[in-house]
Design a protein around this motif. Structure first.
Motif, short mmCIF file in Angstrom:
data_model
loop_
_atom_site.label_atom_id
_atom_site.label_comp_id
_atom_site.label_asym_id
_atom_site.label_seq_id
_atom_site.Cartn_x
_atom_site.Cartn_y
_atom_site.Cartn_z
N ALA A 152 0.89 -1.26 0.02
CA ALA A 152 -0.64 -0.22 0.42
C ALA A 152 0.44 1.08 -0.17
O ALA A 152 1.46 1.02 1.03
CB ALA A 152 -0.90 0.36 1.38
N GLY A 153 0.54 2.28 -0.84
CA GLY A 153 1.21 3.82 -1.00
C GLY A 153 1.06 4.43 -0.36
O GLY A 153 -0.05 4.16 0.95
N PRO A 154 1.45 5.57 0.11
CA PRO A 154 1.42 6.73 1.16
C PRO A 154 -0.10 6.65 1.69
O PRO A 154 -0.33 7.41 2.14
CB PRO A 154 2.52 7.49 0.96
CG PRO A 154 2.82 6.59 -0.39
CD PRO A 154 2.61 6.03 -0.20
N GLY B 225 7.22 6.40 3.16
CA GLY B 225 5.94 6.12 2.42
C GLY B 225 5.50 4.11 3.32
O GLY B 225 4.11 4.23 3.05
N THR B 226 5.99 4.17 4.70
CA THR B 226 5.14 3.21 5.42
C THR B 226 5.15 3.48 6.80
O THR B 226 5.66 4.13 7.02
CB THR B 226 6.51 1.44 5.23
OG1 THR B 226 7.95 2.39 5.51
CG2 THR B 226 6.42 1.21 4.51
N PHE B 227 3.91 3.10 7.70
CA PHE B 227 4.56 2.34 8.65
C PHE B 227 3.63 4.12 8.93
O PHE B 227 4.38 5.04 10.24
CB PHE B 227 5.24 3.04 9.76
CG PHE B 227 5.87 1.32 9.80
CD1 PHE B 227 5.38 0.18 10.20
CD2 PHE B 227 6.97 1.03 9.66
CE1 PHE B 227 5.32 -0.52 9.14
CE2 PHE B 227 7.88 0.12 9.08
CZ PHE B 227 6.51 -1.26 9.02
N ILE C 211 2.67 11.37 -7.49
CA ILE C 211 2.08 10.98 -5.58
C ILE C 211 3.20 10.80 -4.72
O ILE C 211 3.63 11.41 -3.60
CB ILE C 211 0.98 10.03 -5.57
CG1 ILE C 211 -0.11 10.05 -6.63
CG2 ILE C 211 0.49 9.96 -4.07
CD1 ILE C 211 -0.72 9.59 -6.50
N ARG C 212 4.21 9.68 -4.73
CA ARG C 212 5.27 9.11 -4.01
C ARG C 212 6.09 9.94 -4.01
O ARG C 212 6.46 10.79 -2.65
CB ARG C 212 6.20 7.68 -4.50
CG ARG C 212 5.21 7.11 -4.20
CD ARG C 212 5.56 5.40 -4.55
NE ARG C 212 5.25 4.27 -4.17
CZ ARG C 212 4.92 3.07 -3.23
NH1 ARG C 212 6.11 3.56 -1.91
NH2 ARG C 212 4.65 2.22 -2.66
N SER C 213 6.52 11.22 -5.52
CA SER C 213 7.73 11.90 -5.15
C SER C 213 6.94 13.54 -3.70
O SER C 213 7.83 13.97 -3.45
CB SER C 213 7.87 12.24 -6.34
OG SER C 213 8.97 11.18 -7.16
N SER C 214 5.54 13.40 -4.29
CA SER C 214 5.24 14.61 -3.55
C SER C 214 5.51 14.38 -2.40
O SER C 214 5.29 15.78 -1.29
CB SER C 214 3.83 14.64 -4.21
OG SER C 214 3.32 15.17 -5.34
N TYR C 215 4.96 13.28 -1.78
CA TYR C 215 5.11 13.62 -0.19
C TYR C 215 6.01 13.20 0.21
O TYR C 215 6.64 13.74 1.54
CB TYR C 215 4.52 11.33 -0.46
CG TYR C 215 3.01 12.10 -0.39
CD1 TYR C 215 2.06 12.12 1.49
CD2 TYR C 215 2.15 10.99 -0.78
CE1 TYR C 215 1.09 12.08 1.10
CE2 TYR C 215 0.83 11.17 -0.74
CZ TYR C 215 0.22 11.53 0.86
OH TYR C 215 -1.24 11.23 1.09
N LYS C 216 7.65 12.36 -0.92
CA LYS C 216 8.54 12.60 -0.10
C LYS C 216 9.12 14.04 0.13
O LYS C 216 9.31 14.26 1.79
CB LYS C 216 9.14 12.20 -1.80
CG LYS C 216 9.14 10.57 -1.13
CD LYS C 216 10.36 9.96 -2.39
CE LYS C 216 10.71 8.37 -2.28
NZ LYS C 216 11.62 7.81 -2.95
N PHE C 217 8.33 15.05 -1.11
CA PHE C 217 9.33 16.43 -0.55
C PHE C 217 8.30 16.66 0.13
O PHE C 217 8.77 17.37 0.58
CB PHE C 217 8.40 17.39 -2.22
CG PHE C 217 8.56 18.68 -2.20
CD1 PHE C 217 10.07 18.91 -2.21
CD2 PHE C 217 7.58 19.86 -2.08
CE1 PHE C 217 10.33 20.78 -1.93
CE2 PHE C 217 7.66 21.20 -1.93
CZ PHE C 217 9.18 21.31 -2.08
N LEU C 218 7.29 16.53 0.85
CA LEU C 218 6.29 16.74 1.85
C LEU C 218 7.03 16.56 3.29
O LEU C 218 6.57 17.59 4.19
CB LEU C 218 4.79 16.52 1.83
CG LEU C 218 4.05 17.19 3.14
CD1 LEU C 218 3.64 18.40 3.18
CD2 LEU C 218 2.81 16.18 3.10
N GLY C 219 7.85 15.65 3.02
CA GLY C 219 8.46 14.98 4.31
C GLY C 219 10.01 16.17 4.65
O GLY C 219 9.69 16.06 5.62
N ILE C 220 10.96 16.38 3.88
CA ILE C 220 11.42 16.90 3.23
C ILE C 220 10.88 18.67 3.87
O ILE C 220 12.11 18.82 5.14
CB ILE C 220 12.25 17.64 1.97
CG1 ILE C 220 12.94 16.04 1.57
CG2 ILE C 220 13.58 18.21 2.20
CD1 ILE C 220 12.93 15.75 0.49
N ILE C 221 9.92 19.11 3.65
CA ILE C 221 9.67 20.20 4.36
C ILE C 221 9.37 20.20 5.50
O ILE C 221 9.22 20.77 6.73
CB ILE C 221 8.35 20.86 4.02
CG1 ILE C 221 8.79 21.28 1.65
CG2 ILE C 221 7.65 21.88 3.99
CD1 ILE C 221 7.64 21.84 1.28
#
Length: 327
Positions: A6-8, A186-188, A213-223
């Motif tokens: 499952a994805g984020p 993207g997990t837990f 979508i995964r790239s957007s979440y990674k960018f959000l995580g860095i911010i």
């Protein structure tokens, strides 16, 4: 049917849907208690009712071997770290405990400890308890904390109080750090699932998620990580100022309460809070002019932004603490 991790985005939608149903269950249970037992009992038992509602939700779903409503909504199922078997009953029981009971016990334990550390020696047994501390002062947790605090010196109490304050600040930061890591990896989505090793597989529909979508979440995580670091820096800078302000407020509050108590004894006039039905302490006014205890009305405003008496809507920021109120 074919299954994939499952994805984020699916995990976030699942968590939001579960939170929606849990909040509805908590609200219904709280409303029922308020209607049956009144405002005072509702204030005392509010957190316990929320805990029982959350435990009931997960016992009837996860612990019983079924999908939660959020998991069913996005077509995902729980698996253990091997991703080949559903989590064992013990693993699911640990998850439910970490997700519901442990946060409640930690919150109450720190609240009781902070309360006992701030009580002066001459009023340690006569002070009134706040509704936020729980339904009864005669609990095993509080009795044990009272015993341990009673063996500490004044200097040790000050140090432990600082540690408690730091812990209360660090716990939300830990959750924010975990959320940022989730956005990147993207997990837990929940910390309790990370500890127990429970992950998800998605079945049906398209396999996997769009890489954008995964790239957007990674960018959000860095911010989120940068924002977290900035927050930590600001809190470390203002830690001493906050501690000094808390001590000054405590001194002023005690002096004001002593003056009010002396005044009421000489005049024979007593004012009572309509929420706790006890003598009003730290009188606070709502915008509509009704008076309550500071602890009672702020606890009330955590869930309801209206006056308990006339039901006029107001923002909690509009509450006015009456410092020199003598009645």
């Amino acid at each position: 049917r074919a299954m994939a991790a499952a994805g984020p985005a699916q995990l976030v939608r699942c968590g939001q849907k579960d939170e929606l149903y849990r909040s509805g269950l908590r609200s219904g249970a709280g409303t029922a208690l308020h209607g049956l037992a009144g405002a005072k009992k509702w204030l005392e038992w509010r957190r316990e009712i929320e805990l029982l509602s959350d435990v009931a939700y997960f016992v009837l779903t996860t612990l019983s071997g079924y999908q939660t409503l959020g998991e069913e909504y996005v077509n995902i199922v729980q698996v253990d770290s091997t991703k080949k078997r559903v989590p064992s009953f013990l693993r699911r029981a640990i998850f439910v405990s970490l997700h519901t009971v442990v946060p409640y016990c930690l919150e109450k334990g720190l609240l009781h400890l902070e309360h006992e550390l701030q009580i002066e020696p001459d009023e340690s047994r006569t002070s009134q308890s706040s509704p936020a501390l729980g339904p009864s002062s005669q609990t095993l947790m509080r009795n044990w904390i009272q015993k341990q605090v009673g063996e500490l010196t004044e200097q040790q109490k000050k140090r432990v109080l600082q540690i408690v304050y730091v812990l209360k600040q660090c716990i939300p930061l830990l959750h924010r750090l975990h959320l940022a890591v989730f956005y990147i990896s993207g997990t837990f989505y929940h910390l309790s699932k990370r500890i127990t090793g429970i992950t998800y597989l998605h079945f049906g529909g398209l396999q996997g998620e769009d890489q954008s979508i995964r790239s957007s979440y990674k960018f959000l995580g860095i911010i989120s990580l940068f924002h977290l670091l900035l927050t930590i820096g600001v809190q470390m800078y203002s830690f001493k100022q906050k501690q000094r302000a808390r001590q000054e407020w405590k001194l002023h509050r005690n002096l004001a309460h002593q003056k009010n108590t002396t005044k009421e004894k000489t005049t024979g006039r007593h004012s009572h809070c309509t929420l706790c039905l006890e003598e009003r302490r730290h009188t606070t006014a709502t915008p509509c002019g009704h008076l309550f205890c500071w602890e009672c009305i702020t606890e009330w405003c955590n869930t309801r932004t209206e006056c308990p008496l006339c039901r006029e809507k107001f923002h909690p920021q509009k509450l006015i603490y009456l410092r020199h109120y003598q009645l």
